[in-house]
Design a protein around this motif. Sequence first.
Motif, PDB file in Angstrom:
ATOM      1  N   GLU A   1       0.338   9.874   2.186  1.00 18.51           N
ATOM      2  CA  GLU A   1       0.848   9.792   0.825  1.00 18.51           C
ATOM      3  C   GLU A   1       1.199   8.357   0.493  1.00 18.51           C
ATOM      4  O   GLU A   1       2.163   7.811   1.032  1.00 18.51           O
ATOM      5  N   ASP A   2       0.378   7.770  -0.349  1.00 18.66           N
ATOM      6  CA  ASP A   2       0.641   6.432  -0.871  1.00 18.66           C
ATOM      7  C   ASP A   2       0.921   5.422   0.250  1.00 18.66           C
ATOM      8  O   ASP A   2       1.900   4.681   0.212  1.00 18.66           O
ATOM      9  N   VAL A   3       0.024   5.426   1.227  1.00 14.20           N
ATOM     10  CA  VAL A   3       0.242   4.593   2.413  1.00 14.20           C
ATOM     11  C   VAL A   3      -0.305   3.177   2.195  1.00 14.20           C
ATOM     12  O   VAL A   3      -1.441   3.001   1.771  1.00 14.20           O
ATOM     13  N   SER A   4       0.536   2.179   2.456  1.00 10.02           N
ATOM     14  CA  SER A   4       0.084   0.787   2.431  1.00 10.02           C
ATOM     15  C   SER A   4       0.380   0.138   3.769  1.00 10.02           C
ATOM     16  O   SER A   4       1.319   0.518   4.462  1.00 10.02           O
ATOM     17  N   LYS A   5      -0.483  -0.814   4.109  1.00 11.63           N
ATOM     18  CA  LYS A   5      -0.241  -1.587   5.327  1.00 11.63           C
ATOM     19  C   LYS A   5      -0.615  -3.043   5.084  1.00 11.63           C
ATOM     20  O   LYS A   5      -1.746  -3.352   4.711  1.00 11.63           O
ATOM     21  N   SER A   6       0.346  -3.932   5.251  1.00  5.63           N
ATOM     22  CA  SER A   6       0.074  -5.365   5.147  1.00  5.63           C
ATOM     23  C   SER A   6       0.265  -6.002   6.500  1.00  5.63           C
ATOM     24  O   SER A   6       1.237  -5.719   7.197  1.00  5.63           O
ATOM     25  N   TYR A   7      -0.678  -6.821   6.896  1.00  2.11           N
ATOM     26  CA  TYR A   7      -0.449  -7.658   8.077  1.00  2.11           C
ATOM     27  C   TYR A   7       0.322  -8.877   7.614  1.00  2.11           C
ATOM     28  O   TYR A   7       0.434  -9.132   6.410  1.00  2.11           O
ATOM     29  N   SER A   8       0.830  -9.623   8.540  1.00  2.13           N
ATOM     30  CA  SER A   8       1.672 -10.759   8.134  1.00  2.13           C
ATOM     31  C   SER A   8       0.887 -11.765   7.283  1.00  2.13           C
ATOM     32  O   SER A   8       1.448 -12.477   6.466  1.00  2.13           O
ATOM     33  N   THR A   9      -0.450 -11.785   7.503  1.00  2.00           N
ATOM     34  CA  THR A   9      -1.257 -12.729   6.729  1.00  2.00           C
ATOM     35  C   THR A   9      -2.172 -11.990   5.761  1.00  2.00           C
ATOM     36  O   THR A   9      -2.619 -10.879   6.033  1.00  2.00           O
ATOM     37  N   GLY A  10      -2.431 -12.580   4.632  1.00  4.83           N
ATOM     38  CA  GLY A  10      -3.468 -12.101   3.721  1.00  4.83           C
ATOM     39  C   GLY A  10      -3.098 -10.901   2.880  1.00  4.83           C
ATOM     40  O   GLY A  10      -1.969 -10.415   2.920  1.00  4.83           O
ATOM     41  N   ALA A  11      -4.092 -10.412   2.153  1.00  9.53           N
ATOM     42  CA  ALA A  11      -3.906  -9.272   1.266  1.00  9.53           C
ATOM     43  C   ALA A  11      -3.657  -8.017   2.086  1.00  9.53           C
ATOM     44  O   ALA A  11      -4.026  -7.971   3.263  1.00  9.53           O
ATOM     45  N   PRO A  12      -3.028  -6.986   1.492  1.00  8.61           N
ATOM     46  CA  PRO A  12      -2.791  -5.748   2.242  1.00  8.61           C
ATOM     47  C   PRO A  12      -4.105  -5.124   2.706  1.00  8.61           C
ATOM     48  O   PRO A  12      -5.088  -5.089   1.955  1.00  8.61           O
ATOM     49  N   ALA A  13      -4.119  -4.654   3.970  1.00  4.35           N
ATOM     50  CA  ALA A  13      -5.323  -4.048   4.529  1.00  4.35           C
ATOM     51  C   ALA A  13      -5.514  -2.646   3.959  1.00  4.35           C
ATOM     52  O   ALA A  13      -6.630  -2.178   3.801  1.00  4.35           O
ATOM     53  N   LEU A  14      -4.395  -1.973   3.683  1.00  2.06           N
ATOM     54  CA  LEU A  14      -4.454  -0.679   2.998  1.00  2.06           C
ATOM     55  C   LEU A  14      -3.515  -0.753   1.812  1.00  2.06           C
ATOM     56  O   LEU A  14      -2.418  -1.300   1.920  1.00  2.06           O
ATOM     57  N   ASN A  15      -3.942  -0.207   0.706  1.00  2.71           N
ATOM     58  CA  ASN A  15      -3.153  -0.390  -0.509  1.00  2.71           C
ATOM     59  C   ASN A  15      -2.980   0.931  -1.249  1.00  2.71           C
ATOM     60  O   ASN A  15      -3.742   1.269  -2.131  1.00  2.71           O
ATOM     61  N   GLY A  16      -1.984   1.702  -0.854  1.00  4.19           N
ATOM     62  CA  GLY A  16      -1.667   2.948  -1.550  1.00  4.19           C
ATOM     63  C   GLY A  16      -2.701   4.035  -1.373  1.00  4.19           C
ATOM     64  O   GLY A  16      -3.301   4.526  -2.327  1.00  4.19           O
ATOM     65  N   ILE A  17      -2.902   4.429  -0.119  1.00  5.31           N
ATOM     66  CA  ILE A  17      -3.894   5.468   0.177  1.00  5.31           C
ATOM     67  C   ILE A  17      -3.252   6.855   0.249  1.00  5.31           C
ATOM     68  O   ILE A  17      -2.233   7.031   0.900  1.00  5.31           O
TER      69      ILE A  17
END
Lengths: 228, 298
Positions: free
Chosen positions: A5-21
């Motif tokens: 549900e609305d899962v996001s994952k950001s690594y410390s660098t760069g754009a989020p790898a997952l954005n509200g899945i």
Amino acid sequence: MIILEDVSKSYSTGAPALNGISLHIEPGEFVFIVGDSGSGKSTLIKLLLRELSPTSGKIVVNKVDVGKLRHRKVAKYRRSIGVVFQDFRLLKDRNVYENVAFAQRVIAVPARQIRKNVPSVLSLVGLAEKYKSRPKELSGGEQQRVAVARAIINRPPILLADEPTGNLDPKNSWEIMKLLEQINKNGTTVLVVTHNREIVNAMQKRVITMKKGVIVSDQKKGGYIDED
Amino acid sequence: MRISSFGYTLKQGIKNIWSNKLFSLATIATIAACVFLFSIFYAVVTNFQNIVRQAQTGVAVTVFFDEGLDDARIQEIGQEISKRAEVSRIVFVSAEEAWDSFKENLGEYVDTFGEDNPLADCANYEIYMNDVSMQDSLVSYLQTVTGISEVHKSANVATALTSVNSLIGYVSLGIIFILLAVSVFLISNTVAIGITVRKEEIAIMKLIGATDFVVRAPFLIEGILLGMIGAAIPLVAVYFIYTNVIDYVSTKFSVLSSILVFLSADQIFYTLLPISLIMGVGIGFLGSLFTVRRHLRV
Ligand SMILES: Nc1ncnc2c1ncn2[C@@H]1O[C@H](COP(=O)(O)OP(=O)(O)OP(=O)(O)O)[C@@H](O)[C@H]1O
Ligand SMILES: [Mg+2]
């Protein structure tokens, strides 16, 4: 079985790898996850394995709230998930039998039971005769079948595969996919990340397409969506 | 842990040791050196203590009486002294006895004295103590007793021995401590290398759902085994060295046999064996636990 549900994952660098899945996968489903390189497929797999924790959002697998899982419960949680990788990840210093038995040894299955289970799962993946071989004596396809045997020997309800055919020729790729399909028919929920367009198109399973960290398409009996 | 997985863990631990032999050897050698030194010092110190204890029982303070003191008062003094806490035993030596024992030492020159007893006033008490360290308090008491003219302290050999003994103890403790630190450091390195070598395997174990304990246990076993082997080798060596050395010394220096009373190897090892094994296993366990905690984030 698997709920995001609305899962996001950001690594410390760069754009989020997952954005509200957001995503629902029912028990017994067979799902392909496709998408460009860098679209976040492996990140999704790692979240499901609890190798990573989501930056936000909720992940529930098998009724377990994975995001809130305590460290000492992680081991037990992972026993409900089998996993297969592109590079096989076999132990090179051990033969086929030991590689598969390993999965049972580390969760303390009694030796007598291991001696029964390993041959039966090896014959399921068609490697009963090669149980004494070392990984380097096997073809890529055979190595991947050992990895699959290892992933399913503990009878997890879920099997995750991150590009399982990435290093294989078309013939071996098909054999592995057929094997995964068979495992799915025996009741296991299967998630396969792949770039193999031909197979995805032929197998007519549910296909989730990702792009830049979001799901751009989710088809019930789908095919590979071409970028261009 | 089940038997089957204990067997597995043990096997992995041994494999770890085998797969980086060089570091394992270095670790075993350091622990061995550590335990070896400890054993030697232990053997020396306990023997020393034993010899000192033997010597102490022979140490006596001698008191002489005022000239012409009557026998009744001498007996009274004897009873008073016997009551003191420091005193274990008290022996009256009459003038005649003193002269007899003196004559024995004198040998042929004794004739020059004729029939007189030149030690007529030399009746005395030999006072044996429970502990030489109490000598000073006893002496100052004796000096206040009326009727006692002179108090002879024994030469302070025993007290000197005691302080040498504790010096040896401190020095050896220091050296052992340094070696312990080196051992822990080496174990830590050996185990860290093992962890790096088995990174792949550890990652797979974790994905399969091995508990932290199962992931860590082979490395702890590795450390414990290294410690045990490291302790066992010098213990065997010291046992042989010790039995041979006391044999050699007691035959070569048989003159000193009354002073040099050695403990038997079995007496020494009764305590030394468990202490050393615990020490080896302890270093091994702590060294690897420390490393596993730091390098094996599970
Ligand atoms: N450990 C990491 N640290 C920082 N950024 C990362 C890390 N892992 C992945 N990324 C980034 O996150 C994004 C998604 O990566 P991910 O590995 O999930 O892609 P993917 O869909 O599996 O790609 P591929 O098909 O090439 O395997 C990428 O932009 C990648 O650079
Ligand atoms: Mg990937």
